[in-house]
Motif scaffolding. Structure first.
Motif, PDB file in Angstrom:
ATOM      1  N   TRP A  32     -15.644   0.707 -28.454  1.00 38.82           N
ATOM      2  CA  TRP A  32     -14.855  -0.577 -28.719  1.00 38.82           C
ATOM      3  C   TRP A  32     -13.617  -0.270 -29.370  1.00 38.82           C
ATOM      4  N   ALA A  33     -13.752   0.381 -30.518  1.00 36.16           N
ATOM      5  CA  ALA A  33     -12.830   0.830 -31.504  1.00 36.16           C
ATOM      6  C   ALA A  33     -11.873   1.684 -31.047  1.00 36.16           C
ATOM      7  N   ARG A  34     -12.363   2.828 -30.266  1.00 37.26           N
ATOM      8  CA  ARG A  34     -11.300   3.651 -29.460  1.00 37.26           C
ATOM      9  C   ARG A  34     -10.505   2.928 -28.365  1.00 37.26           C
ATOM     10  N   ASP A  35     -11.004   1.979 -27.598  1.00 38.77           N
ATOM     11  CA  ASP A  35     -10.306   1.431 -26.642  1.00 38.77           C
ATOM     12  C   ASP A  35      -9.466   0.380 -27.090  1.00 38.77           C
ATOM     13  N   LEU A  36      -9.551  -0.159 -28.457  1.00 43.35           N
ATOM     14  CA  LEU A  36      -8.608  -1.112 -28.924  1.00 43.35           C
ATOM     15  C   LEU A  36      -7.717  -0.570 -29.978  1.00 43.35           C
ATOM     16  N   ASN A  37      -7.776   0.961 -30.219  1.00 47.46           N
ATOM     17  CA  ASN A  37      -7.185   1.464 -31.326  1.00 47.46           C
ATOM     18  C   ASN A  37      -7.271   1.156 -32.436  1.00 47.46           C
ATOM     19  N   LEU A  38      -8.563   1.058 -33.010  1.00 46.41           N
ATOM     20  CA  LEU A  38      -8.979   0.247 -34.419  1.00 46.41           C
ATOM     21  C   LEU A  38      -9.256   1.502 -35.052  1.00 46.41           C
ATOM     22  N   ASN A  39      -8.948   1.756 -36.437  1.00 45.00           N
ATOM     23  CA  ASN A  39      -9.292   2.796 -37.105  1.00 45.00           C
ATOM     24  C   ASN A  39     -10.278   2.552 -38.332  1.00 45.00           C
ATOM     25  N   SER A  40      -9.858   1.782 -39.188  1.00 48.53           N
ATOM     26  CA  SER A  40     -10.553   1.136 -40.324  1.00 48.53           C
ATOM     27  C   SER A  40     -11.630   0.153 -39.811  1.00 48.53           C
ATOM     28  N   LEU A  41     -12.678   0.170 -40.357  1.00 45.44           N
ATOM     29  CA  LEU A  41     -13.746  -0.646 -40.049  1.00 45.44           C
ATOM     30  C   LEU A  41     -14.561  -1.196 -41.170  1.00 45.44           C
ATOM     31  N   LEU A  42     -14.889  -2.610 -41.091  1.00 45.98           N
ATOM     32  CA  LEU A  42     -15.904  -3.077 -42.259  1.00 45.98           C
ATOM     33  C   LEU A  42     -17.227  -3.651 -41.466  1.00 45.98           C
ATOM     34  N   VAL A  43     -18.190  -2.896 -41.851  1.00 40.06           N
ATOM     35  CA  VAL A  43     -19.568  -2.977 -41.393  1.00 40.06           C
ATOM     36  C   VAL A  43     -20.365  -3.820 -42.002  1.00 40.06           C
ATOM     37  N   VAL A  44     -20.900  -5.250 -41.576  1.00 42.53           N
ATOM     38  CA  VAL A  44     -21.535  -6.117 -42.202  1.00 42.53           C
ATOM     39  C   VAL A  44     -23.218  -6.078 -41.715  1.00 42.53           C
ATOM     40  N   THR A  45     -24.070  -5.840 -42.461  1.00 42.76           N
ATOM     41  CA  THR A  45     -25.396  -5.776 -42.443  1.00 42.76           C
ATOM     42  C   THR A  45     -26.283  -6.137 -43.500  1.00 42.76           C
ATOM     43  N   SER A  46     -27.325  -6.010 -43.304  1.00 39.21           N
ATOM     44  CA  SER A  46     -28.403  -6.353 -44.381  1.00 39.21           C
ATOM     45  C   SER A  46     -28.270  -5.229 -45.524  1.00 39.21           C
ATOM     46  N   ASN A  47     -28.412  -5.556 -46.696  1.00 40.07           N
ATOM     47  CA  ASN A  47     -28.267  -4.409 -47.806  1.00 40.07           C
ATOM     48  C   ASN A  47     -29.122  -3.250 -47.552  1.00 40.07           C
ATOM     49  N   TYR A  48     -30.542  -3.467 -47.226  1.00 38.85           N
ATOM     50  CA  TYR A  48     -31.388  -2.276 -46.966  1.00 38.85           C
ATOM     51  C   TYR A  48     -31.182  -1.585 -45.574  1.00 38.85           C
ATOM     52  N   HIS A  49     -30.427  -1.926 -45.020  1.00 39.63           N
ATOM     53  CA  HIS A  49     -30.102  -1.584 -43.562  1.00 39.63           C
ATOM     54  C   HIS A  49     -28.988  -0.435 -43.799  1.00 39.63           C
ATOM     55  N   ILE A  50     -27.984  -0.640 -44.904  1.00 39.59           N
ATOM     56  CA  ILE A  50     -26.907   0.159 -44.891  1.00 39.59           C
ATOM     57  C   ILE A  50     -26.940   1.769 -45.025  1.00 39.59           C
ATOM     58  N   PRO A  51     -28.103   2.297 -45.844  1.00 39.39           N
ATOM     59  CA  PRO A  51     -28.099   3.650 -46.067  1.00 39.39           C
ATOM     60  C   PRO A  51     -28.347   4.374 -44.498  1.00 39.39           C
ATOM     61  N   ARG A  52     -29.148   3.578 -43.744  1.00 39.74           N
ATOM     62  CA  ARG A  52     -29.106   4.122 -42.279  1.00 39.74           C
ATOM     63  C   ARG A  52     -27.945   4.046 -41.471  1.00 39.74           C
ATOM     64  N   VAL A  53     -27.338   2.994 -41.586  1.00 39.36           N
ATOM     65  CA  VAL A  53     -26.039   2.742 -40.899  1.00 39.36           C
ATOM     66  C   VAL A  53     -24.871   3.787 -41.276  1.00 39.36           C
ATOM     67  N   LYS A  54     -24.862   4.250 -42.378  1.00 36.21           N
ATOM     68  CA  LYS A  54     -24.006   5.370 -42.660  1.00 36.21           C
ATOM     69  C   LYS A  54     -24.270   6.622 -42.141  1.00 36.21           C
ATOM     70  N   LEU A  55     -25.632   6.911 -41.962  1.00 34.22           N
ATOM     71  CA  LEU A  55     -25.826   7.982 -41.239  1.00 34.22           C
ATOM     72  C   LEU A  55     -25.765   7.914 -39.966  1.00 34.22           C
ATOM     73  N   GLU A  56     -25.913   6.877 -39.003  1.00 29.27           N
ATOM     74  CA  GLU A  56     -25.829   6.699 -37.648  1.00 29.27           C
ATOM     75  C   GLU A  56     -24.253   6.661 -37.313  1.00 29.27           C
ATOM     76  N   PHE A  57     -23.580   5.868 -38.269  1.00 30.75           N
ATOM     77  CA  PHE A  57     -22.107   5.824 -38.057  1.00 30.75           C
ATOM     78  C   PHE A  57     -21.232   7.039 -38.154  1.00 30.75           C
ATOM     79  N   SER A  58     -21.960   8.016 -39.020  1.00 30.11           N
ATOM     80  CA  SER A  58     -21.162   9.322 -39.270  1.00 30.11           C
ATOM     81  C   SER A  58     -21.402  10.134 -38.094  1.00 30.11           C
ATOM     82  N   ARG A  59     -22.064   9.742 -37.054  1.00 34.12           N
ATOM     83  CA  ARG A  59     -22.030  10.739 -35.777  1.00 34.12           C
ATOM     84  C   ARG A  59     -20.613  10.397 -35.293  1.00 34.12           C
ATOM     85  N   PHE A  60     -19.977   9.355 -35.354  1.00 35.73           N
ATOM     86  CA  PHE A  60     -18.878   8.916 -34.479  1.00 35.73           C
ATOM     87  C   PHE A  60     -17.583   8.730 -35.185  1.00 35.73           C
ATOM     88  N   PHE A  61     -17.784   8.302 -36.641  1.00 37.76           N
ATOM     89  CA  PHE A  61     -16.546   7.983 -37.173  1.00 37.76           C
ATOM     90  C   PHE A  61     -16.413   9.056 -38.640  1.00 37.76           C
TER      91      PHE A  61
END
Length: 199
Positions: free
Chosen positions: A124-153
């Motif tokens: 989605w970000a690639r197709d719309l040429n979006l670079n910086s992103l703010l990810v909103v999720t539950s506090n306890y979820h953030i550590p894993r989100v950082k790992l998963e998003f590090s695969r692509f960003f």
């Protein structure tokens, strides 16, 4: 004699694994952000990503979006049975929000887990040429989100806003929350191992 030797090795291995898990679990807990420290620290980004799951995530993402912290919003992981009309009915409680749904809010129904959230967000970000992103999720979820998003960003392009799902509870250490933390940690551990062996 040989049996005793192997028993010692087995016990030593169990102790080492147990200590390692305790240390790793502590590391996971230390990465969970404290909402009190996050106030007034939001950064304007090209887009905001809301990962569905716990209550308050979507409403918090929309609130941040309306305050001008992003040009576009993606709600990622919406159940395919939930229509756009129902989402607008639930969260479009004013004309401004309804207009935003028509122009600037996108809905991802493909993602069913955090890895897919990160992958679909990347497309989605690639197709719309979006670079910086703010990810909103539950506090306890953030550590894993950082790992998963590090695969692509790149890490420098990502920012996070945690939603504390215990705001309306009497205790932050409720049985339900302990279960959530333990379940989330097992997923975090699995993701850590998959990245370690590059799967």
């Amino acid at each position: 004699m040989i049996k005793q030797f192997y028993k010692k090795i087995l016990y030593s291995a169990i102790i080492i694994i147990t200590i390692s898990l305790i240390i790793h679990f502590t590391y996971y807990l230390l990465q969970i952000p404290n909402n009190n420290d996050e106030k007034d620290k939001l950064t304007k980004t090209d887009a905001i990503i809301v990962l569905t799951g716990d209550k308050y995530r979507i409403s918090e993402g929309i609130r941040i979006f309306k305050n001008g912290f992003g040009k576009r919003l993606l709600i990622s992981g919406v159940n395919e049975k939930i229509t756009d009309a129902k989402i607008k009915l639930l969260y479009g409680n004013d004309s401004e929000t309804r207009n935003l749904f028509d122009c600037c809010i996108d809905i991802d129904r493909i993602s069913e887990n955090t890895f897919q959230n990160s992958r679909e967000t990347y497309f989605w970000a690639r197709d719309l040429n979006l670079n910086s992103l703010l990810v909103v999720t539950s506090n306890y979820h953030i550590p894993r989100v950082k790992l998963e998003f590090s695969r692509f960003f790149y890490e420098d392009n990502l920012y996070y806003k945690s939603v504390n799902i215990t705001d309306d509870d009497n205790s932050n250490l409720s049985i339900e929350m302990i279960k959530k933390y333990l379940l989330e940690y097992t997923k975090y551990l699995r993701t850590s191992l998959s990245l370690l062996i590059e799967i």
